[in-house]
Design a protein around this motif. Structure first.
Motif, short mmCIF file in Angstrom:
data_model
loop_
_atom_site.label_atom_id
_atom_site.label_comp_id
_atom_site.label_asym_id
_atom_site.label_seq_id
_atom_site.Cartn_x
_atom_site.Cartn_y
_atom_site.Cartn_z
N PRO A 840 0.98 -1.30 0.05
CA PRO A 840 -0.04 0.07 0.32
C PRO A 840 0.62 1.63 0.29
CG PRO A 840 -0.11 -1.24 2.23
CD PRO A 840 0.63 -2.04 1.26
N THR A 841 0.30 2.50 -1.24
CA THR A 841 1.15 3.61 -0.47
C THR A 841 0.26 4.21 0.48
OG1 THR A 841 1.06 3.15 -2.30
CG2 THR A 841 1.87 5.51 -2.02
N HIS A 842 0.61 4.65 1.82
CA HIS A 842 0.11 5.45 2.75
C HIS A 842 0.05 7.40 2.53
CE1 HIS A 842 0.03 1.22 5.09
NE2 HIS A 842 1.39 1.89 4.91
N ARG A 866 -0.27 0.02 -7.67
CA ARG A 866 -1.99 -0.13 -7.39
C ARG A 866 -2.20 1.39 -6.06
NH1 ARG A 866 -6.49 -3.08 -8.19
NH2 ARG A 866 -5.04 -4.49 -8.86
N SER A 867 -2.63 2.39 -6.58
CA SER A 867 -2.92 3.26 -5.34
C SER A 867 -1.55 4.64 -5.49
CB SER A 867 -3.62 2.63 -4.14
OG SER A 867 -1.84 2.53 -3.42
N GLN A 870 -2.03 8.58 -7.65
CA GLN A 870 -2.81 9.11 -7.01
C GLN A 870 -2.41 9.79 -5.77
OE1 GLN A 870 -5.85 9.21 -7.84
NE2 GLN A 870 -6.58 7.07 -8.24
N GLN A 871 -1.43 9.44 -5.65
CA GLN A 871 0.05 10.14 -4.31
C GLN A 871 0.30 11.36 -4.90
OE1 GLN A 871 -0.67 10.19 -1.37
NE2 GLN A 871 -2.32 8.51 -1.43
N GLU A 894 -3.09 -2.72 -12.60
CA GLU A 894 -2.74 -2.64 -11.16
C GLU A 894 -3.75 -1.07 -11.05
OE1 GLU A 894 -0.36 -2.82 -8.53
OE2 GLU A 894 -0.02 -4.53 -9.69
N ASN A 895 -4.55 -0.45 -11.89
CA ASN A 895 -5.28 0.67 -11.81
C ASN A 895 -6.20 0.78 -12.82
OD1 ASN A 895 -2.87 2.87 -11.02
ND2 ASN A 895 -1.75 1.74 -12.69
#
Length: 986
Positions: A840-842, A866-867, A870-871, A894-895
């Motif tokens: 995960p990308t926090h 994935r995710s 968005q950062q 992945e997206n």
């Protein structure tokens, strides 16, 4: 009788009929004449009424035209429109009337004339009614302001640089999140031309209800700005003298409109609230142009654009356009190019000089004009003295004499050359322009403040290389003229002129500063009379091999001496006379073997640079320089592997000298890959750790254990203000390659090369590191193993040749944000890297990342996990080169829930040598709102682009092979037609 009677009766009857017919014919003729008379009378009446109507119309039109500030009332406009219709009807009816009049004989149609008469009478009645309507109580009212007042701005066709800036501003104006835009740059760079082109731009006229251009003069006031806006808005404030009341009226009027306010030539902060420009409602905007960057900041601009000097190509195009036909005279063009070059890319100067040269109709006049121009400003040239006065005004506006002195000092360096900032600031301090009582760090900070102010007012500009600034030739000419006119100081500057002979005795006697750098001097006078001399620049004179023993004897006031990159083999004994000397630069004097024994007489020396000299033995005389605050040396020439005892003596000498330099604040020890340093480095590091005043250290630690010896050996490292450039491990060079990637000053820098595993001391340094370079690391598969907390301050990360690295970050090891400050990541030659992020990308991770580069990562399959994408709200540049496994830039798998606003700030996408690449993104669903440039090279399988008619509206350049472009598949031919004009084939 009967026949006679019959005949008589018949004759009588015939006579009666004839009589009747005669009467009828007479009546018909009479009626025709009456109708004709009536038609004529009706026409004359109508003609008379038309004359009255036209006279009334002309009187009303004269009333309208009497005052251009007024316009006809709506009622009056409608009436004038009716008059035009009536005039048209009259013209048509008049033509029919004249045609009817020309008909001959008695066989005229009664019905035709009756119809014409009726129409004449009806039209006459209409005109009489119209005359009655034309009695207006009010003919004119105040004119409603037009949306744009066209001022016919100069054409930007020949200056793509300025065109690009106009385009950038238009993009900002379309952005609802941007209200104020600042445009800044030196005098004459084209700011006003840009503002005028904005005013006239067709798109601007469609975007706003009203465009207001205000030129803010030197003698500006709130009242004067208000008056310009009032006139543009056609506001009636007659009798109102209160500035606040007028501001309220302006504010109320602007609330009704979507406006664009263009403020040109802003010299100082303008409080727009006092003017009446209070809230940018209805997405209204303000664009201001100023010479001073700080004005943009003080006026709370959301975006700032610097207008720099034109590149050579643009400058030449503009000059040719302004000169006209004489540019094509035989032999003129090469001379003209030199003339244009003298203008240093400043549009105002190019314009003024071109005006002068467009009068020269032969090559002789051109050559004479060039010679004269090269002598400006020592020779008056009226056409460009305006430029001189504008620049002098900028100088005079500088607050404080010290700041003025700092500016003038920059003219000692060659024109258009990059000036090393640290060298400049040290010279300023040595000359007492900045506080000498402060330590070097504080003085450096003060110097940077002045430097920033000088850049802010466009008297200096950033250089091509990191850590450098420059002064353009026009401003330098002005600075030299001011210096030469000064009563207090005299400068003698001859740089880059191929001089082989030094100045004469009189020039030495008068000078307070002499700069002869970058020449071919082979000798200097024996004992020049220069008791006033404060600075002497002789660097980069490669033929200078000897200085006479008495040369420095009369220079007792000298503060700065630079002999760098000369061929001197020794320093004269008179060097000991320089008791006021504070900065001595000997870098690059490869023939210099030793110091004179009495160098300790330089009691005030604070800066000493002896890097890349010819010393084989460490100069122990340095230990006598008790005031030394900054020492820079390199130990490459000490490497005599066949004589180990000598190296031991050198190490002992270094340690002994360092222990005596208790005032030392900055220390640089450069070391190439030397076997002896592996052992000696630890001893020197331990001694360096004892320097209690040290705040800046540039040092090569051959091993992590050597680093540990420094970290645990003293208190300097634990200071918050400690600045370092650490090279840990086996390095081929201690040169800072990171300057190629990172545009900020490189402080808190760590390069870790050829290490093995995760080291505790590396983690400790990482906690304070801003720029991190990792080379040839073994035993580590991901850099997050160094600890997430230790990498929170990293702003730039370069990773090369790490053969065991498979990913950068493992997102499963923490719930905190990771790499929250990193702005640039460069990944090169990582053969087993398969991703940069796993798990995960926090929130907050990579939130500042602006540049991401991959080069020669042959196993890399995915970029954005994935995710992660968005950062990346700040990602501007994505470069992927020579990665043979990449099939998709943004993987659909992945997206799959990717939002259309992803990568909102991506400006440039570079894709080179990706043989398997098939897709950038699967379709046209992304907006690509900021994408400006796309480069595709050697990507033969990329056959579709993710663009539609509606997305990527800022795309201005697609670079690729022509064969690739022809092979592309298009779902909509309109997209191909839209993009083809911006293609550049390579």
């Amino acid at each position: 009788m009967v026949e006679a009677a019959v005949i008589g009766a018949v004759a009588s009857a015939a006579a009666v009929e004839a009589y009747k017919d005669g009467r009828m014919t007479f009546s018909y003729i009479k009626e025709q004449l009456n109708i004709a008379k009536k038609m004529d009378s009706s026409y004359r009446n109508l003609e008379s009424e038309v004359k009255k109507l036209r006279a009334r119309r002309d009187d009303i039109q004269a009333e309208i035209d009497k005052d251009l500030r007024l316009v006809a009332t709506k009622e009056c406009e409608v009436w004038i429109g009716k008059v035009k219709e009536v005039e048209k009807a009259f013209s048509e009816l008049e033509a029919r009337y004249q045609k009817e009049k020309r008909k001959a004989g008695w066989k005229l149609r009664l019905r035709s004339r009756l119809k014409i008469t009726d129409k004449l009478e009806v039209l006459c009645q209409d005109i009489q009614n119209l005359l009655g309507e034309g009695k207006f109580e009010k003919v004119v009212v105040e004119r409603i302001p037009e949306c744009v007042r066209i001022i016919h701005a100069p054409n930007l066709k020949g200056t793509p640089t300025l065109q690009t800036i106009v385009g950038d501003i238009l993009d900002f104006l379309r952005d609802e999140g941007i209200n104020r835009i600042g445009l800044w740059g030196m005098v004459g760079t084209g700011k006003s031309t840009i503002m005028q082109n904005l005013n006239d731009n067709e798109d601007i006229g469609k975007m706003f209800d009203i465009v207001i251009l205000v030129t803010v003069s030197k003698e500006w006031s709130v009242e004067k700005i208000q008056q310009t806006i009032i006139q543009r808005l056609k506001l009636n404030v007659e009798g109102i003298t209160c500035m606040n009341e007028i501001a309220w009226r302006i504010s109320e009027e602007l609330k009704k409109k979507k406006y664009l306010l263009l403020l040109d030539e802003v010299c100082d902060t303008v409080d727009l609230h006092l003017v009446g420009v209070r809230n940018c409602e209805k997405n209204s905007k303000v664009v201001l142009a100023t010479r001073y960057r700080h004005v943009c900041y003080l006026m709370n601009t959301d975006e700032e654009i610097q207008v720099e000097r034109l590149p050579d190509a643009d400058a030449w195009n503009l000059f040719q356009e302004k000169v006209g036909r004489y540019i094509n005279l035989p032999g003129v063009k090469p001379v003209a190019q030199l003339v244009a070059k003298e203008c240093a890319g400043v549009p105002l100067l190019l314009d003024r000089v071109a005006r002068t040269f467009r009068k020269k109709d032969n090559i002789h006049l051109w050559r004479g004009g060039l010679k004269k121009l090269k002598r400006w400003p020592s020779v008056r040239i009226p056409e460009i003295d305006e430029m001189l006065e504008l620049l002098r005004f900028c100088y005079e506006e500088l607050d404080g004499n010290d700041k003025k002195k700092c500016f003038l000092y920059g003219a000692l360096y060659p024109e258009e050359c990059d000036i090393y900032i640290d060298h400049l600031l040290e010279c300023w301090r040595a000359e007492d322009f900045i506080d000498t009582s402060a330590n070097l760090r504080e003085a450096h900070d003060s110097g940077h403040t002045i430097l920033d102010d000088l850049i802010s007012v466009s008297l200096l500009e950033k250089g091509q290389k990191m850590g450098y600034i420059k002064m353009n030739k026009v401003i330098r000419s002005v600075a030299l003229k001011i210096s030469r006119q000064s009563k207090d100081t005299k400068v003698f500057v001859k740089t880059c002129e191929g001089l082989s002979e030094p100045p004469n005795e009189e020039q030495w006697r008068e000078a307070t500063r002499v700069s002869l750098m970058d020449n071919r001097l082979s000798c200097l006078p024996e004992n020049p009379p220069c008791s006033k001399l404060l600075t002497l620049f002789l660097q980069r004179n490669p033929d200078l091999g000897r200085i006479h023993e008495l040369f420095f004897q009369s220079m007792k006031m000298l503060r700065v001496l630079d002999l760098g990159d000369t061929r001197i083999a020794s320093l004269p004994s008179s060097l000991s006379c320089l008791t006021s000397l504070r900065a001595l630069y000997l870098k690059g004097c490869v023939n210099l073997m030793e110091f004179p024994s009495d160098i300790k007489e330089l009691k005030n020396l604070e800066i000493l640079d002896i890097r890349c000299t010819g010393f084989h033995n460490f100069p122990i005389q340095i230990g006598g320089l008790i005031c030394l605050k900054c020492l820079r040396l390199s130990l490459s020439s000490f490497d005599k592997r066949s004589n180990v005892p000598k190296q031991i003596r050198n190490v002992k000498a270094i340690c002994d000298v360092i222990s005596r330099l208790f005032s030392l604040e900055e220390l640089t020890i450069e070391v190439e890959s030397c076997m002896w340093w592996s052992e000696a480095g630890k001893a020197v590091a331990e001694k360096v750790a004892t320097l209690t005043n040290l705040t800046n250290l540039n040092f090569c630690f051959p091993t992590a254990n050597c680093l540990a010896a420094f970290l645990g050996g003293g208190s300097s490292w634990n200071r918050d203000e400690f600045v370092f450039q650490f090279f840990v491990g086996d390095h081929q060079s201690t040169q800072l390659h990171i300057h190629k990637y990172f545009e900020y000053p490189v402080h808190q820098y760590l390069r870790y090369a050829n290490g093995d595993g995760v080291d505790h001391y590396i983690i400790e340094v990482l906690g304070k590191t801003y720029a991190f370079e990792l080379i040839g690391l073994k035993g580590v598969s991901k850099i997050s193993d160094f600890g997430i907390n230790s990498m929170k301050n990293i702003r730039c990360c370069i990773i090369k040749n790490c053969n065991e690295l498979t990913t950068l970050v493992d997102g499963t090891i923490t719930n905190d944000s990771m790499l929250p400050c990193v702005e640039k990541i460069f990944l090169c030659n990582l053969p087993y890297l398969v991703s940069i992020w796993e798990g995960p990308t926090h929130m907050g991770s990579l939130s500042q990342l602006a540049t991401l580069t991959f080069h020669s990562c042959q196993k890399l399959k995915k970029i954005f996990s994935r995710s992660m994408i968005q950062q990346l709200n700040h990602l501007q540049y994505l470069i992927v080169e020579n990665c043979s496994e990449i099939e998709e830039i943004i993987m659909e798998a992945e997206n799959d829930m990717l939002e259309s606003c992803a990568l909102p700030k991506l400006k440039a996408l570079t894709l080179v040598d990706l043989p398997l690449l098939k897709s950038i993104w699967v379709d046209g669903s992304l907006e690509w709102p900021s994408l400006d440039r796309l480069k595709v090279h050697k990507c033969g399988k990329l056959l579709m682009l993710p663009f539609t008619k509606d997305n990527a509206n800022k795309l201005r350049s697609i670079e690729g092979e022509e064969a690739w472009w022809r092979a592309l598949i298009w779902k909509d031919n309109a997209v191909q037609e839209r993009l083809h004009p911006i293609c550049a084939f390579v």
